[in-house]
Design an enzyme around this catalytic site. Structure first.
Site, short mmCIF file in Angstrom:
data_model
loop_
_atom_site.label_atom_id
_atom_site.label_comp_id
_atom_site.label_asym_id
_atom_site.label_seq_id
_atom_site.Cartn_x
_atom_site.Cartn_y
_atom_site.Cartn_z
N SER A 140 0.85 -1.18 0.00
CA SER A 140 0.00 0.00 0.00
C SER A 140 0.89 1.23 0.00
CB SER A 140 -0.89 0.00 1.25
OG SER A 140 -1.65 1.20 1.33
N TYR A 154 -1.88 -1.01 10.43
CA TYR A 154 -1.92 -1.34 9.01
C TYR A 154 -0.67 -0.80 8.30
CZ TYR A 154 -3.52 -1.13 4.13
OH TYR A 154 -3.63 -1.26 2.77
#
Length: 254
Positions: A140, A154
């Site tokens: 990401s 995350y």
């Protein structure tokens, strides 16, 4: 598109929804045998039916070593080999640091990062024996490049994937195995849809291309990394974000 992909076999983790679903379908369109992996067997089997007769479903919690080994065994039994691993399984619950429990943190790290290690390790014996392998991680921009409140666990998991990838690339190169990562920006999936139209509009406005990404945008890049033609690329990342990380501020977008 790439003839070198024909009749190869891919395992896609986290493949029942979102980006993983798009990746699994794209592999199917390219002619690969696809093992669709999800925690839910019924969801995995539904995706496999949508792809066609060269796909099948398998249920696994890929944060567990035994499940990853069983996943690889199933692919070999059904299709004869494993040529590609798309390590896509991941979650992104939101919790601010002051409210985040140890269990919250561990759950995200185990699901996103530990699963990357375990699924990669599980496919290595088959890939080494074949002298060929392609491993593609779904990372990401959040963590490696950007931050967002509530996603520190995350972000840590996604940055950790890239550290893992770079050393793995060195270790695996002698065996003809490459490992690379895609780094999506804001992609229109079920999860993003659940954050509301206002959030989606704000995110689209911050992207130079003025739109959210699609799962197909990510799947096409994953497919390329999986080819024999991409065989001289390893330990690399590809940011797929419509230019989101480029502006210094919103003023740069005019």
């Amino acid at each position: 598109m790439f003839e070198s992909l024909q009749k190869r076999t891919v395992i896609v983790t986290g493949a029942s929804r979102g980006i993983g679903l798009g990746i699994a379908k794209r592999y199917g369109q390219a002619g690969l045998n696809v093992l669709v992996v999800s925690r839910s067997l019924s969801d995995a089997e539904q995706v496999a039916r949508d792809i066609g007769p060269h796909a099948s479903g398998f249920a696994a919690d890929v944060s567990q070593e035994d499940a990853c080994l069983a996943m690889v065994q199933a692919a070999v039994e059904r299709y004869g080999s494993v040529d590609v691993l798309a390590a896509n399984a991941g979650i992104f619950p939101s919790a601010r640091l002051g409210d985040m429990s140890v269990e919250d943190f561990d759950h995200v790290i185990n699901t996103n990062l530990r699963s990357t290690f375990l699924s990669t390790k599980a496919v290595l014996p088959v890939m080494k024996a074949n002298g060929f392998g392609r491993i593609v991680l779904t990372s990401s921009i959040t963590g490696p490049i950007t931050g967002y409140p509530g996603w520190s666990h995350y972000a840590a998991s996604k940055a950790g994937q890239l550290g893992f990838m770079r050393t793995a690339a060195i270790e695996l190169a002698a065996h003809g195995i490459t490992i690379n990562a895609v780094m999506p920006g804001n992609i229109l999936t079920e999860g993003l849809a659940g954050m509301g139209e206002q959030y989606q509009a704000e995110m689209a406005a911050s992207i130079p291309l003025r739109r959210l990404g699609s799962v197909e945008d990510i799947a096409n890049a994953v497919l390329f990394f999986s080819t024999r033609e991409a065989g001289f690329i390893t330990g690399q990342t590809l940011v797929i974000d419509g230019g989101q990380v480029l502006p210094e501020s919103s003023a740069a977008l005019g």
